[in-house]
Enzyme design. Structure first.
Site, PDB file in Angstrom:
ATOM      1  N   SER A 128      45.419  39.013  39.250  1.00 48.54           N
ATOM      2  CA  SER A 128      44.044  39.495  39.065  1.00 48.54           C
ATOM      3  C   SER A 128      43.811  40.824  39.768  1.00 48.54           C
ATOM      4  CB  SER A 128      43.107  38.446  39.657  1.00 48.54           C
ATOM      5  OG  SER A 128      41.838  39.002  39.882  1.00 48.54           O
ATOM      6  N   GLU A 130      41.332  41.343  41.404  1.00 56.16           N
ATOM      7  CA  GLU A 130      40.735  41.005  42.700  1.00 56.16           C
ATOM      8  C   GLU A 130      41.731  41.220  43.841  1.00 56.16           C
ATOM      9  OE1 GLU A 130      36.909  40.479  42.967  1.00 56.16           O
ATOM     10  OE2 GLU A 130      37.991  39.373  44.520  1.00 56.16           O
ATOM     11  N   TYR A 152      39.744  33.813  47.028  1.00 55.65           N
ATOM     12  CA  TYR A 152      40.332  33.816  45.687  1.00 55.65           C
ATOM     13  C   TYR A 152      41.377  34.940  45.569  1.00 55.65           C
ATOM     14  CZ  TYR A 152      40.780  34.894  40.725  1.00 55.65           C
ATOM     15  OH  TYR A 152      41.290  35.182  39.488  1.00 55.65           O
TER      16      TYR A 152
HETATM   17  O1  G4F Z   1      31.415  38.228  37.102  1.00 54.77           O
HETATM   18  P1  G4F Z   1      31.875  38.107  38.504  1.00 54.77           P
HETATM   19  O2  G4F Z   1      31.578  36.822  39.187  1.00 54.77           O
HETATM   20  O3  G4F Z   1      33.424  38.429  38.473  1.00 54.77           O
HETATM   21  P2  G4F Z   1      34.468  38.909  39.599  1.00 54.77           P
HETATM   22  O4  G4F Z   1      34.042  38.473  40.940  1.00 54.77           O
HETATM   23  O5  G4F Z   1      34.708  40.362  39.406  1.00 54.77           O
HETATM   24  O6  G4F Z   1      35.752  38.083  39.223  1.00 54.77           O
HETATM   25  C1  G4F Z   1      36.222  37.963  37.871  1.00 54.77           C
HETATM   26  O7  G4F Z   1      37.166  38.967  37.605  1.00 54.77           O
HETATM   27  C2  G4F Z   1      38.376  38.877  38.356  1.00 54.77           C
HETATM   28  C3  G4F Z   1      39.264  40.040  37.931  1.00 54.77           C
HETATM   29  O8  G4F Z   1      38.970  41.157  38.737  1.00 54.77           O
HETATM   30  C4  G4F Z   1      39.034  37.535  38.109  1.00 54.77           C
HETATM   31  F1  G4F Z   1      40.189  37.450  38.796  1.00 54.77           F
HETATM   32  C5  G4F Z   1      38.071  36.434  38.532  1.00 54.77           C
HETATM   33  O9  G4F Z   1      38.654  35.174  38.269  1.00 54.77           O
HETATM   34  C6  G4F Z   1      36.815  36.581  37.701  1.00 54.77           C
HETATM   35  O10 G4F Z   1      37.146  36.383  36.351  1.00 54.77           O
HETATM   36  O11 G4F Z   1      31.230  39.275  39.385  1.00 54.77           O
HETATM   37  C7  G4F Z   1      31.344  40.626  39.021  1.00 54.77           C
HETATM   38  C8  G4F Z   1      30.498  41.476  39.938  1.00 54.77           C
HETATM   39  C9  G4F Z   1      30.690  41.181  41.429  1.00 54.77           C
HETATM   40  O12 G4F Z   1      30.754  42.405  42.122  1.00 54.77           O
HETATM   41  C10 G4F Z   1      29.430  40.448  41.840  1.00 54.77           C
HETATM   42  O13 G4F Z   1      29.039  40.656  43.193  1.00 54.77           O
HETATM   43  O14 G4F Z   1      29.124  41.193  39.671  1.00 54.77           O
HETATM   44  C11 G4F Z   1      28.430  41.093  40.901  1.00 54.77           C
HETATM   45  N1  G4F Z   1      27.228  40.279  40.689  1.00 54.77           N
HETATM   46  C12 G4F Z   1      25.954  40.723  40.840  1.00 54.77           C
HETATM   47  N2  G4F Z   1      25.095  39.733  40.587  1.00 54.77           N
HETATM   48  C13 G4F Z   1      27.189  38.985  40.319  1.00 54.77           C
HETATM   49  C14 G4F Z   1      25.831  38.638  40.263  1.00 54.77           C
HETATM   50  N3  G4F Z   1      28.166  38.099  40.039  1.00 54.77           N
HETATM   51  C15 G4F Z   1      27.800  36.845  39.657  1.00 54.77           C
HETATM   52  N4  G4F Z   1      28.770  35.962  39.338  1.00 54.77           N
HETATM   53  N5  G4F Z   1      26.468  36.460  39.607  1.00 54.77           N
HETATM   54  C16 G4F Z   1      25.458  37.319  39.896  1.00 54.77           C
HETATM   55  O15 G4F Z   1      24.276  36.972  39.844  1.00 54.77           O
END
Ligand code: G4F
Length: 329
Positions: A128, A130, A152
């Site tokens: 990933s 990440e 993670y």
């Molecule tokens: O959609 P996210 O939760 O994805 P994240 O953390 O980037 O991880 C995903 O991508 C990775 C690959 O880089 C994978 F390995 C992992 O398994 C997964 O598929 O969050 C994306 C961004 C973050 O910066 C988070 O802080 O969105 C920001 N965010 C802002 N508000 C939020 C929110 N994330 C989530 N989940 N929910 C919110 O309300």
């Protein structure tokens, strides 16, 4: 004889697209799911509903070496796609120990069982972006050092290292795809893109008034999951195992996603979005942007869906889903 592909995490977004892709290529497709998924398919196997009579599912757990060993012994796959993991970054902060145990041990168990029971099987490990975390350079390539910022991310670095070590120490055809964020109408509702597309659809249809999100300034390289499973397969068709970055080469903020998603249905995001600090992470990955030129050069992979079209695809799907009361895929 048909080739046999084995997918852990077949019931997730990527697993379901990959199963479709491999069936179309003429593979026999086998999947590993938790026992609870077989007992309650309506809730756990919705992404596979249209494929259930074409694939074979086995119950096993990432926490149990014997369960994985037994399935691999039965299937003896030609290709193994190890996608299963606790993959929600936020949750990994809430339960560091189970994320780290499950993800690292699960990968170790799969590698070891393949080595014992199907040593000729080619193995794909879902690494990933990440792993890059606090990025040391932009864009990130296969040579960018890792600096994970979540349990993670740490678990994925360990999985990456284990996979490389099984390749170097035991000669397994084992490789990692370093995939940047990839989304689709099958994305889980906890991830920000799906949370937004679903929230926008609810607000547009008068079913909700507000959407609470966290850090809207985080930037991600978002592609379409259907394109990314094609890359997984292409990696395993190469003469030699190697690790590849899969990305779009573009980066966009959560704010841009909000603007586009609300704009697509004629609404101004500022009137509906509230910032809720409980969605902030203890340590954030601020910027991801991948350089996929190695994959393009070696096997001609390119993303086919642009960011704007991805946002529209997800919002349109959720509008339809809510109007039809649950047309999932
Ligand atoms: O959609 P996210 O939760 O994805 P994240 O953390 O980037 O991880 C995903 O991508 C990775 C690959 O880089 C994978 F390995 C992992 O398994 C997964 O598929 O969050 C994306 C961004 C973050 O910066 C988070 O802080 O969105 C920001 N965010 C802002 N508000 C939020 C929110 N994330 C989530 N989940 N929910 C919110 O309300």
């Amino acid at each position: 004889m048909k080739k046999k592909a084995f997918i852990t995490g077949i019931d997730g977004q990527d697993g379901s697209y990959l199963a479709e892709f491999l069936l179309a290529k003429g593979y026999k497709v086998y999947g590993m799911v938790r026992r609870v998924a077989l007992e309650d398919p309506e809730h756990h196997l919705w992404r596979l509903r249209h494929l259930l009579d074409k694939i074979k599912l086995y119950p096993a757990s990432l926490e149990s070496y014997p369960s994985i060993f037994n399935v691999i012994e039965k299937v003896k796959p030609d290709e193994c796609y190890h996608l299963a993991a606790q993959s929600f970054v936020s949750y990994s902060f809430e339960d560091e120990f189970s994320t780290i145990n499950t993800n690292i041990n699960g990968t170790h168990f799969v590698l070891s069982a393949i080595k014992e029971k199907a040593p000729k099987c080619k193995i794909y490990f879902a690494a990933s972006s990440e792993m890059f975390g606090q990025v040391r350079e932009t864009p990130q390539t296969e040579n960018t050092p890792f600096h994970p910022r979540s349990p993670y991310g740490i678990s994925k670095v360990a999985g990456f290292d284990l996979t490389r070590n099984y390749r170097e120490a035991y000669g397994l055809f084992a490789l990692s795809g370093i995939l940047f964020n990839h989304e689709s109408p099958r994305r889980g509702f906890e991830f920000v893109t799906r949370k937004i597309s679903y929230g926008v659809a609810e607000i547009k249809l008068g079913l909700s008034k507000k959407l609470a999100v966290g850090n809207i300034y985080a930037k991600r390289d978002w592609g379409f999951a259907g394109d990314y499973v094609r890359a997984m397969w292409m990696m395993l068709q190469q003469d030699r195992p190697d690790d590849y970055v899969i990305a779009t080469g573009e980066t966009h903020s959560v704010k841009e996603f909000l603007e586009l998603a609300f704009g697509h249905v004629g609404l101004d995001w500022k009137k509906f979005v509230v910032i809720d600090k409980t969605f902030y992470r203890p340590s954030e990955v601020h910027l991801l942007k991948g350089d996929y030129s190695k994959a393009r050069r070696k096997f001609g992979w390119r993303p086919s869906v642009k960011f704007k079209d991805l946002v529209k695809m997800m919002v349109d799907h959720d509008l339809l889903r809510l109007k039809n009361k649950g047309a999932d895929i």
